[in-house]
Design an enzyme around this catalytic site. Structure first.
Site, PDB file in Angstrom:
ATOM      1  N   HIS A  14       0.857  -1.204   0.000  1.00 42.63           N
ATOM      2  CA  HIS A  14       0.000   0.000   0.000  1.00 42.63           C
ATOM      3  C   HIS A  14       0.885   1.244   0.000  1.00 42.63           C
ATOM      4  CE1 HIS A  14      -3.693   2.245   1.765  1.00 42.63           C
ATOM      5  NE2 HIS A  14      -2.860   3.112   1.214  1.00 42.63           N
ATOM      6  N   HIS A  16       1.476   5.364  -2.107  1.00 41.94           N
ATOM      7  CA  HIS A  16       0.984   6.364  -3.070  1.00 41.94           C
ATOM      8  C   HIS A  16       2.170   6.965  -3.819  1.00 41.94           C
ATOM      9  CE1 HIS A  16      -3.091   6.461  -1.272  1.00 41.94           C
ATOM     10  NE2 HIS A  16      -2.413   6.079  -0.203  1.00 41.94           N
ATOM     11  N   LYS A  98      -9.821  -1.265  -5.320  1.00 37.63           N
ATOM     12  CA  LYS A  98      -9.744  -0.510  -4.062  1.00 37.63           C
ATOM     13  C   LYS A  98     -11.053   0.216  -3.806  1.00 37.63           C
ATOM     14  CE  LYS A  98      -7.882   1.730  -0.559  1.00 37.63           C
ATOM     15  NZ  LYS A  98      -6.638   2.243  -0.042  1.00 37.63           N
ATOM     16  N   HIS A 135     -10.336   0.982   2.156  1.00 36.82           N
ATOM     17  CA  HIS A 135     -10.116   2.067   3.114  1.00 36.82           C
ATOM     18  C   HIS A 135     -11.315   2.008   4.056  1.00 36.82           C
ATOM     19  CE1 HIS A 135      -8.632   6.158   4.344  1.00 36.82           C
ATOM     20  NE2 HIS A 135      -9.812   6.082   4.926  1.00 36.82           N
ATOM     21  N   HIS A 173      -4.406  -0.213   6.308  1.00 37.32           N
ATOM     22  CA  HIS A 173      -3.983   0.649   7.425  1.00 37.32           C
ATOM     23  C   HIS A 173      -4.898   0.515   8.646  1.00 37.32           C
ATOM     24  CE1 HIS A 173      -6.874   3.112   5.280  1.00 37.32           C
ATOM     25  NE2 HIS A 173      -6.001   3.512   4.378  1.00 37.32           N
ATOM     26  N   ASP A 246       1.436   2.952   3.408  1.00 37.96           N
ATOM     27  CA  ASP A 246       0.572   4.098   3.134  1.00 37.96           C
ATOM     28  C   ASP A 246       1.387   5.386   3.065  1.00 37.96           C
ATOM     29  OD1 ASP A 246      -1.710   5.397   2.437  1.00 37.96           O
ATOM     30  OD2 ASP A 246      -2.552   5.519   4.441  1.00 37.96           O
TER      31      ASP A 246
HETATM   32  O1  DOR Z   1      -3.586   9.764   5.016  1.00 36.03           O
HETATM   33  C1  DOR Z   1      -3.898   9.292   3.932  1.00 36.03           C
HETATM   34  N1  DOR Z   1      -3.426   9.817   2.781  1.00 36.03           N
HETATM   35  N2  DOR Z   1      -4.716   8.264   3.901  1.00 36.03           N
HETATM   36  C2  DOR Z   1      -5.213   7.795   2.756  1.00 36.03           C
HETATM   37  O2  DOR Z   1      -5.996   6.882   2.801  1.00 36.03           O
HETATM   38  C3  DOR Z   1      -4.873   8.430   1.466  1.00 36.03           C
HETATM   39  C4  DOR Z   1      -3.614   9.158   1.544  1.00 36.03           C
HETATM   40  C5  DOR Z   1      -3.382  10.077   0.392  1.00 36.03           C
HETATM   41  O3  DOR Z   1      -3.615   9.668  -0.749  1.00 36.03           O
HETATM   42  O4  DOR Z   1      -2.949  11.200   0.602  1.00 36.03           O
HETATM   43 ZN    ZN Z   2      -3.385   5.051   1.308  1.00 37.77          ZN
END
Ligand code: DOR
Ligand code: ZN
Length: 344
Positions: A14, A16, A98, A135, A173, A246
């Site tokens: 997980h 980004h 997702k 999520h 998470h 995350d």
């Molecule tokens: O804190 C977070 N930021 N939680 C998430 O689920 C998404 C992520 C984001 O994409 O910035």
């Molecule tokens: Zn995330």
């Protein structure tokens, strides 16, 4: 005392990576360690079809080391093209799918507001033995920000599991002891745990009259009892929990000292090191490999990696920012001492 350990190469299930210059900057922080990463599809234009998933995968492959494997889930939304979704799942263009409840986090406004409207997609996932990544937060005016995970589990997740008992689910998470127990007690469900949910409590985020935006994430970090439950779940050999950082970068100008701030903690420059530190603190360093490199592939029916990485016990300090062109992102653990380091 100096100590070296070697573990099977991990995967981050997980993370980004975003797009553009941000993607160029952050991808190698993850590919420096992980063989595979699940690249979250909540990009500016969410990844809702096979074309978008294929081009995103290519972008990530080009920005990273040669042998790095990005895995892209489909961003669920009631308007997806059913046949394109089916093809993407069957041909593994998508790494499962997702579920973002709408408005639960960054770029989730195109997410799901009525779960029954995505049942046709969940049916395909169940049939094809493809995972649903969730999520797990229910957002409503009358639900406290700290209770969102519990409400999601009770009102939505239990319903999904009853309707699709064979569907393989990952509760992403996990942030509460309630969530830990739910994952432990139920079939066909596993959970990812971030480093920050094992290092911070709400006192690190909610200050007297402001928030610390660099510790603000969704789900928000909770109480000491939750932190302890998460550490126990990760460290003591429970096969249902595995690595998912995350890591979620935002440019510093998006970080504000109130709840309008973008949520997300950027940990990839030190995430494996922080996991090592946590396991070491818990006298469970021998279980690091199971959590980082074995439980995830087992849950997803993927091969366990055949390469290894080395970690050394040695002090270093995390730098304050990561920067590229005109982007600046605050690093998690900025200016703090970390006792483990990947040896290249
Ligand atoms: O804190 C977070 N930021 N939680 C998430 O689920 C998404 C992520 C984001 O994409 O910035
Ligand atoms: Zn995330």
């Amino acid at each position: 005392m100096n100590k070296n350990i070697e573990i099977i190469q991990p995967d981050d299930w997980h993370v980004h990576f975003r797009e553009g210059d941000m993607l160029e900057m952050v991808t190698n922080f993850s590919s420096r360690i992980n063989k595979r990463c699940v690249a979250m599809p909540n990009t500016e234009i969410p990844i809702t079809d096979t074309n978008k998933a294929s081009s995103y995968k290519e972008l990530l492959e080009r920005a990273s080391n040669n042998n790095f494997i990005p895995l892209i889930p489909c961003y669920l939304n009631e308007n997806l093209d059913l046949e394109d979704f089916r093809t993407g799942i069957q041909n593994k263009v998508f790494f499962g799918s997702k579920l973002y409840p709408s408005n639960a986090t960054t770029n989730s406004s195109h997410g799901v507001s009525d779960i029954s409207k995505i049942f046709k997609f969940l049916e395909i996932l169940e049939e094809e033995k493809s995972p649903l990544l969730i999520h797990g937060e229910k957002v409503a005016d009358n639900i406290d920000i700290f209770d969102r995970e519990k409400y999601f589990i009770d009102d939505e997740l239990s319903f999904i599991r009853k309707k699709f008992p064979l569907l393989k689910i990952t509760l992403e998470h996990v942030s509460t002891s309630y969530g830990v127990n739910y994952v432990k007690e139920n079939e066909n469900i596993a959970g990812t745990i971030t480093p920050h949910h094992m290092l911070l409590t709400k006192k690190d985020v909610f200050l007297d009259d402001a928030i610390n935006p660099h510790h603000f994430c969704m789900p928000v970090v909770k109480n000491e009892t939750d932190l302890i439950a998460l550490r126990n779940a990760a460290c003591y050999n429970n096969s249902k929990f595995f690595l998912g950082t995350d890591s979620a970068p935002h440019p510093i100008q998006e970080k504000k000292p109130d709840l309008s701030s973008k949520p997300g903690i950027f940990s990839s420059p030190c995430s494996i090191e922080l996991y090592a530190e946590i396991f070491d603190e818990e006298n469970a360093i021998d279980n690091l490999e199971i959590f980082c490199s074995i439980n995830g592939p087992k849950h997803y029916n993927y091969p366990i990696n055949d390469t290894k990485i080395k970690l050394e016990k040695k002090e270093w300090f995390m730098s304050e920012f990561s920067s590229y062109k005109d982007i600046q992102v605050k690093n998690f653990y900025a200016n703090k001492k970390i006792n483990w380091k990947v040896a290249y």
